[in-house]
Design a protein around this motif. Structure first.
Motif, PDB file in Angstrom:
ATOM      1  N   PRO A   1       0.800  -1.232   0.000  1.00  0.00           N
ATOM      2  CA  PRO A   1       0.000   0.000   0.000  1.00  0.00           C
ATOM      3  C   PRO A   1       0.830   1.279   0.000  1.00  0.00           C
ATOM      4  O   PRO A   1       0.326   2.343  -0.380  1.00  0.00           O
ATOM      5  CB  PRO A   1      -0.826  -0.134   1.288  1.00  0.00           C
ATOM      6  CG  PRO A   1      -0.979  -1.613   1.474  1.00  0.00           C
ATOM      7  CD  PRO A   1       0.342  -2.185   1.040  1.00  0.00           C
ATOM      8  N   ARG A   2       2.108   1.219   0.413  1.00  0.00           N
ATOM      9  CA  ARG A   2       2.950   2.408   0.337  1.00  0.00           C
ATOM     10  C   ARG A   2       3.198   2.817  -1.113  1.00  0.00           C
ATOM     11  O   ARG A   2       3.561   3.961  -1.387  1.00  0.00           O
ATOM     12  CB  ARG A   2       4.291   2.144   1.024  1.00  0.00           C
ATOM     13  CG  ARG A   2       4.208   1.934   2.519  1.00  0.00           C
ATOM     14  CD  ARG A   2       5.576   1.673   3.112  1.00  0.00           C
ATOM     15  NE  ARG A   2       6.484   2.807   2.932  1.00  0.00           N
ATOM     16  CZ  ARG A   2       7.762   2.771   3.265  1.00  0.00           C
ATOM     17  NH1 ARG A   2       8.302   1.661   3.781  1.00  0.00           N
ATOM     18  NH2 ARG A   2       8.531   3.835   3.079  1.00  0.00           N
ATOM     19  N   TRP A   3       3.016   1.881  -2.034  1.00  0.00           N
ATOM     20  CA  TRP A   3       3.287   2.142  -3.449  1.00  0.00           C
ATOM     21  C   TRP A   3       2.016   2.319  -4.255  1.00  0.00           C
ATOM     22  O   TRP A   3       2.066   2.544  -5.466  1.00  0.00           O
ATOM     23  CB  TRP A   3       4.122   0.995  -4.030  1.00  0.00           C
ATOM     24  CG  TRP A   3       5.398   0.839  -3.266  1.00  0.00           C
ATOM     25  CD1 TRP A   3       5.639  -0.019  -2.231  1.00  0.00           C
ATOM     26  CD2 TRP A   3       6.573   1.613  -3.421  1.00  0.00           C
ATOM     27  NE1 TRP A   3       6.902   0.164  -1.747  1.00  0.00           N
ATOM     28  CE2 TRP A   3       7.518   1.166  -2.464  1.00  0.00           C
ATOM     29  CE3 TRP A   3       6.951   2.631  -4.297  1.00  0.00           C
ATOM     30  CZ2 TRP A   3       8.784   1.712  -2.345  1.00  0.00           C
ATOM     31  CZ3 TRP A   3       8.218   3.179  -4.183  1.00  0.00           C
ATOM     32  CH2 TRP A   3       9.111   2.721  -3.215  1.00  0.00           C
ATOM     33  N   GLY A   4       0.876   2.246  -3.603  1.00  0.00           N
ATOM     34  CA  GLY A   4      -0.400   2.390  -4.288  1.00  0.00           C
ATOM     35  C   GLY A   4      -1.436   1.498  -3.653  1.00  0.00           C
ATOM     36  O   GLY A   4      -1.115   0.420  -3.133  1.00  0.00           O
ATOM     37  N   SER A   5      -2.670   1.927  -3.710  1.00  0.00           N
ATOM     38  CA  SER A   5      -3.748   1.172  -3.076  1.00  0.00           C
ATOM     39  C   SER A   5      -3.862  -0.237  -3.667  1.00  0.00           C
ATOM     40  O   SER A   5      -3.837  -0.423  -4.887  1.00  0.00           O
ATOM     41  CB  SER A   5      -5.070   1.903  -3.267  1.00  0.00           C
ATOM     42  OG  SER A   5      -6.163   1.087  -2.901  1.00  0.00           O
ATOM     43  N   THR A   6      -4.003  -1.219  -2.785  1.00  0.00           N
ATOM     44  CA  THR A   6      -4.205  -2.603  -3.222  1.00  0.00           C
ATOM     45  C   THR A   6      -5.686  -2.973  -3.251  1.00  0.00           C
ATOM     46  O   THR A   6      -6.023  -4.160  -3.326  1.00  0.00           O
ATOM     47  CB  THR A   6      -3.451  -3.577  -2.304  1.00  0.00           C
ATOM     48  OG1 THR A   6      -3.882  -3.374  -0.949  1.00  0.00           O
ATOM     49  CG2 THR A   6      -1.949  -3.357  -2.409  1.00  0.00           C
ATOM     50  N   ALA A   7      -6.555  -1.975  -3.191  1.00  0.00           N
ATOM     51  CA  ALA A   7      -7.999  -2.237  -3.200  1.00  0.00           C
ATOM     52  C   ALA A   7      -8.385  -3.100  -4.388  1.00  0.00           C
ATOM     53  O   ALA A   7      -8.009  -2.825  -5.527  1.00  0.00           O
ATOM     54  CB  ALA A   7      -8.769  -0.917  -3.232  1.00  0.00           C
ATOM     55  N   GLY A   8      -9.148  -4.143  -4.115  1.00  0.00           N
ATOM     56  CA  GLY A   8      -9.655  -5.024  -5.161  1.00  0.00           C
ATOM     57  C   GLY A   8      -8.740  -6.150  -5.559  1.00  0.00           C
ATOM     58  O   GLY A   8      -9.163  -7.066  -6.283  1.00  0.00           O
ATOM     59  N   VAL A   9      -7.471  -6.130  -5.130  1.00  0.00           N
ATOM     60  CA  VAL A   9      -6.542  -7.189  -5.524  1.00  0.00           C
ATOM     61  C   VAL A   9      -6.803  -8.424  -4.658  1.00  0.00           C
ATOM     62  O   VAL A   9      -6.724  -8.353  -3.430  1.00  0.00           O
ATOM     63  CB  VAL A   9      -5.073  -6.740  -5.346  1.00  0.00           C
ATOM     64  CG1 VAL A   9      -4.120  -7.881  -5.705  1.00  0.00           C
ATOM     65  CG2 VAL A   9      -4.788  -5.520  -6.221  1.00  0.00           C
ATOM     66  N   PRO A  10      -7.129  -9.565  -5.255  1.00  0.00           N
ATOM     67  CA  PRO A  10      -7.367 -10.789  -4.461  1.00  0.00           C
ATOM     68  C   PRO A  10      -6.117 -11.173  -3.674  1.00  0.00           C
ATOM     69  O   PRO A  10      -4.980 -10.880  -4.072  1.00  0.00           O
ATOM     70  CB  PRO A  10      -7.708 -11.841  -5.530  1.00  0.00           C
ATOM     71  CG  PRO A  10      -8.125 -11.063  -6.732  1.00  0.00           C
ATOM     72  CD  PRO A  10      -7.339  -9.795  -6.701  1.00  0.00           C
TER      73      PRO A  10
END
Length: 507
Positions: free
Chosen positions: A146-155
């Motif tokens: 998450p420090r490199w970008g939102s992981t929203a939605g990634v299984p």
């Protein structure tokens, strides 16, 4: 036939495109992925002396391998860091490129290294000026993505695989400045914005309206935009939706931004929604004082503008009609209005902007016309993060804290996850400090989410928060939504803040 060339971002290789490649191929497209030197393959060992030029050469090799048949159109897609070698290569083969797709990535500029687009502010500071000839940046651990970008939605399984296959990033790829000759400028572009990562078309349109010259090219008709309601890795979280967007981008579809009406001017420079009194103004460096007609010391309200605002923006925020309107209204009602220009010009500037606010408060409190024990602070938009300092340890003389359409948590792609400037955490220490929050009903979703996070935290700790709603209001409603509803909300907020500032004393 459309030939897509896909360039992955930091720490990643061609494997992240697996589902997208299959779907594009099934749709009849030709697809190529670029194996960036030192990054491709399980835990690839970064080769020495790998820099941005190395990766530009990797992209050029794939472009040159694609046939030159008359009906073959190359669409070059760069995700994250991958947009830098993609644009660098397109600048040298502009005649071959039909369109460049910026997949949740920034706008590379000549002479600027890719490090400038890295979201992690602390990393940027640490690496600035480093010698990246042979060094590498270790890949993130599972919980660090998450420090490199939102992981929203990634299984979960996809995130596990992303971690297992991540490779060290050669520092030279981040530190070497991009060199462009300008041939790429006429090439049509498409921005695919992942709203779960904190960016939307509406937010970009708002930034364009602020007049930043660097963003003006985004209103060119050759530039289109799409949104995906997901985090920073759409090829892992929603490959079907990404495939559809890429095909539509190749066809020239997408949303086009509205250019600023040069005659009318941007929305934030339109007149304030109410008549304001003509009161004396004094300028003290970067601080303006709006003075009431009074002989004895009076309370002061310090207004803190949002941002980031480009350093060369003119007029500066303390001359924006919306902010001067508030300051003049406060002075007309018997308090001292304090309006400052702080140095929030980039997302990395919050520390110095907070210091500017603290200095302006002390300047105001030291003025003999100000009652130093009766001060209110009023924050707007992106300035809302600075409220954390005052909520966390409110001084006895702070009678009220107000926030209007504020940003109350760093957005996922701001790289500020470790900063102290998190109002939702700080509000637990606010005690009985009154907080007046003006909320607009037509707020950008990514900003509205930060307000709801703050309000939930305030409710949990029993903080004294009064919410003033403007159901039909937009961000910056005081100059763009000139309605009775808006006027009522502004009057309510002014009256409430001043009541707290005067604290029962006669005005």
């Amino acid at each position: 036939m459309t030939a897509f060339i896909l360039v992955s971002g930091m720490f990643t290789g061609t494997h992240i495109w697996q589902d997208t490649v299959a779907r594009l191929t099934a749709a009849g497209a030709e697809v190529h992925t670029v194996a960036l030197t030192g990054l491709d393959g399980p835990r690839a060992a970064a080769a020495p002396r790998v820099d941005l030029e190395t990766h530009i050469a990797d992209v050029l090799a794939v472009i040159d391998s694609v046939g030159v048949a008359g009906d073959r159109r190359i669409v070059l897609v760069g995700h994250d860091y991958g947009i830098h070698p993609a644009v660098g290569a397109a600048d040298r083969r502009a005649e071959r490129i039909e369109r460049i797709v910026h997949l949740d990535s920034g706008l590379p500029r000549d002479g600027v290294p890719a490090l400038a687009a890295v979201p992690d502010q602390s990393l940027r500071e640490r690496l600035a000026g480093a010698d990246g000839a042979d060094g590498v940046l270790p890949p993130p651990a599972h919980e660090e993505w998450p420090r490199w970008g939102s992981t929203a939605g990634v299984p979960d399984a996809a995130l596990d695989r992303l971690t297992a296959l991540a490779a060290p990033q050669p520092l030279g790829t981040l530190l070497q400045p991009l060199r462009l000759i300008g041939a790429v400028e006429p090439v049509p572009t498409t921005g695919v914005l992942c709203t779960g990562n904190g960016t939307s078309i509406e937010l970009v349109q708002m930034l364009v309206r602020l007049g930043d010259p660097a963003l003006r090219p985004l209103t060119d008709p050759r530039v289109t935009f799409f949104e995906l309601p997901t985090g920073h890795w759409p090829m892992l979280s929603c490959p079907a939706e990404l495939t559809d967007v890429l095909l539509r981008a190749a066809a020239g579809e997408g949303h086009r931004l509205e250019p600023v009406d040069e005659a009318a001017g941007p929305g934030h420079l339109q007149p304030f929604l109410m008549d304001v009194p003509d009161v004396p103004r004094e300028r003290h460096g970067n601080v303006d004082l709006y003075l009431p007609d009074a002989e004895e010391p009076r309370p002061a309200v310090v207004f803190v503008h949002g941002g980031p605002v480009p350093a060369d923006a003119r007029p500066t925020p303390r001359d924006w009609p919306g902010l001067t309107g508030y300051a003049r209204c406060v002075a007309g009602d018997g308090a001292v209005g304090v309006l400052l220009d702080h140095r929030l010009h980039d997302l990395g500037d919050y520390e110095r902007a907070a210091a500017d606010v603290a200095a302006a408060v002390e300047l105001a409190r030291a003025d003999p016309r100000v009652d130093q024990d009766r001060i209110a602070l009023w924050f707007f938009s992106g300035g809302g993060l600075i409220t954390a300092d005052w909520l966390d340890a409110p001084p006895a003389w702070l009678r009220c804290l107000a926030a209007t359409y504020p940003v109350l948590a760093p957005l996922p792609n701001w790289g500020l996850s470790e900063t102290r400037l998190r109002p939702a955490r700080a509000v637990a220490n606010a005690g009985d400090l009154p907080v007046v929050l003006t909320r607009v009903g037509r707020e950008m979703p990514e900003i509205a989410a930060t307000v709801e996070e703050f309000l939930a935290a305030a409710k949990d700790c029993g903080a004294d928060v009064e919410v003033i709603d403007v159901p039909n209001g937009h961000h910056g409603f005081e100059t763009i939504d000139v309605t009775d509803e808006s006027r009522t909300a502004v009057r309510h907020a002014l009256r409430t803040v001043l009541d707290h500032a005067f604290g029962g004393h006669a005005r």
